[in-house]
Design a protein around this motif. Sequence first.
Motif, short mmCIF file in Angstrom:
data_model
loop_
_atom_site.label_atom_id
_atom_site.label_comp_id
_atom_site.label_asym_id
_atom_site.label_seq_id
_atom_site.Cartn_x
_atom_site.Cartn_y
_atom_site.Cartn_z
N UNK A 103 -35.11 62.56 -39.57
CA UNK A 103 -33.93 63.41 -39.77
C UNK A 103 -32.74 62.65 -39.19
N UNK A 104 -31.53 63.10 -39.43
CA UNK A 104 -30.38 62.42 -38.80
C UNK A 104 -30.52 62.34 -37.29
N UNK A 105 -31.15 63.32 -36.68
CA UNK A 105 -31.31 63.32 -35.21
C UNK A 105 -32.39 62.36 -34.73
N UNK A 106 -33.42 62.13 -35.55
CA UNK A 106 -34.54 61.29 -35.12
C UNK A 106 -34.52 59.89 -35.75
N UNK A 107 -33.50 59.59 -36.52
CA UNK A 107 -33.40 58.29 -37.20
C UNK A 107 -32.82 57.23 -36.26
N UNK A 108 -33.60 56.84 -35.26
CA UNK A 108 -33.10 55.87 -34.27
C UNK A 108 -32.87 54.49 -34.89
N UNK A 109 -33.65 54.12 -35.88
CA UNK A 109 -33.49 52.81 -36.51
C UNK A 109 -32.18 52.74 -37.30
N UNK A 110 -31.93 53.75 -38.11
CA UNK A 110 -30.67 53.80 -38.86
C UNK A 110 -29.47 53.87 -37.93
N UNK A 111 -29.60 54.66 -36.86
CA UNK A 111 -28.51 54.75 -35.88
C UNK A 111 -28.26 53.39 -35.22
N UNK A 112 -29.35 52.68 -34.88
CA UNK A 112 -29.21 51.36 -34.27
C UNK A 112 -28.46 50.42 -35.22
N UNK A 113 -28.86 50.38 -36.49
CA UNK A 113 -28.22 49.49 -37.45
C UNK A 113 -26.74 49.83 -37.62
N UNK A 114 -26.45 51.11 -37.71
CA UNK A 114 -25.05 51.53 -37.87
C UNK A 114 -24.21 51.10 -36.66
N UNK A 115 -24.70 51.38 -35.48
CA UNK A 115 -23.97 50.99 -34.27
C UNK A 115 -23.80 49.48 -34.18
N UNK A 116 -24.85 48.74 -34.54
CA UNK A 116 -24.80 47.28 -34.46
C UNK A 116 -23.80 46.69 -35.44
N UNK A 117 -23.78 47.18 -36.67
CA UNK A 117 -22.84 46.63 -37.64
C UNK A 117 -21.40 46.98 -37.26
N UNK A 118 -21.20 48.16 -36.72
CA UNK A 118 -19.85 48.53 -36.29
C UNK A 118 -19.41 47.72 -35.07
N UNK A 119 -20.32 47.47 -34.14
CA UNK A 119 -20.01 46.64 -32.98
C UNK A 119 -19.63 45.22 -33.41
N UNK A 120 -20.24 44.75 -34.51
CA UNK A 120 -19.95 43.41 -35.03
C UNK A 120 -18.64 43.36 -35.82
N UNK B 76 -17.72 47.86 -41.21
CA UNK B 76 -17.63 49.30 -41.36
C UNK B 76 -18.86 49.83 -42.09
N UNK B 77 -19.25 51.05 -41.73
CA UNK B 77 -20.39 51.69 -42.37
C UNK B 77 -19.86 52.49 -43.56
N UNK B 78 -20.16 52.04 -44.76
CA UNK B 78 -19.73 52.71 -45.98
C UNK B 78 -20.42 54.06 -46.11
N UNK B 79 -21.71 54.10 -45.82
CA UNK B 79 -22.51 55.32 -45.94
C UNK B 79 -23.81 55.10 -45.18
N UNK B 80 -24.41 56.18 -44.74
CA UNK B 80 -25.70 56.12 -44.03
C UNK B 80 -26.51 57.31 -44.52
N UNK B 81 -27.62 57.02 -45.19
CA UNK B 81 -28.45 58.07 -45.78
C UNK B 81 -29.91 57.91 -45.40
N UNK B 82 -30.63 59.01 -45.51
CA UNK B 82 -32.08 59.03 -45.36
C UNK B 82 -32.64 59.54 -46.69
N UNK B 83 -33.59 58.79 -47.26
CA UNK B 83 -34.26 59.24 -48.48
C UNK B 83 -35.77 59.19 -48.26
N UNK B 84 -36.50 60.04 -48.96
CA UNK B 84 -37.96 60.00 -48.85
C UNK B 84 -38.51 58.68 -49.38
N UNK B 85 -39.72 58.36 -48.97
CA UNK B 85 -40.37 57.13 -49.42
C UNK B 85 -40.87 57.34 -50.85
N UNK B 86 -39.92 57.28 -51.77
CA UNK B 86 -40.18 57.49 -53.19
C UNK B 86 -39.45 56.39 -53.96
#
Length: 176
Positions: free
Chosen positions: A25-42, A45-55
């Motif tokens: 979920x947005x609250x438990x997505x530590x990997x996505x959060x890490x990537x977003x923070x890292x790219x912004x620190x570099x 800009x984060x164009x969009x950040x989404x979670x989709x099912x493994x489909x």
Amino acid sequence: MSESPASNAPVPLSIAVLTVSDSRTPETDTSGQYLRQSLETAGHSCFDHRIVPDDIYQIRALLSIWIADPAVQAVLVTGGTGFSGRDSTPEAVAPLFDKSIEGFGEVFRALSLVEIGSSTVQSRALAGLANNTVIFCMPGSTGACRTAWTGIIRDQLDSEHRPCNFVGVLRARSPS
């Protein structure tokens, strides 16, 4: 390998982040959060950040929208690269590539070997270019994202990294 344009300042990129997961979920997505923070620190800009099912089709549908959008220059995908359950990121993403970046998976697994030993053979990390958008797909753990970001991706999205980086082959960012 591409040389980046000569410049006195780093080139900020517009980067989308996709987490592939049936359980995050947005609250438990530590990997996505890490990537977003890292790219912004570099400086990107984060164009969009989404979670989709493994489909396969949901992954492919969203990536196709981002690949077609002139504002998106890079996409970071986390999750769905293993062999368990519904892991299908490679099957969803590889058909979209115009060119594969074979070295990404190879270098990721070499770096990962030091951290997790022979379990790295179960990573199907991959990368490629689609419509002059670079896409990096890595495992879903935050540790794996850290390994990929610090060991490979950060430098390859840095216009000042020498001898080469991907910034010179990416499409120019559209005006916002």
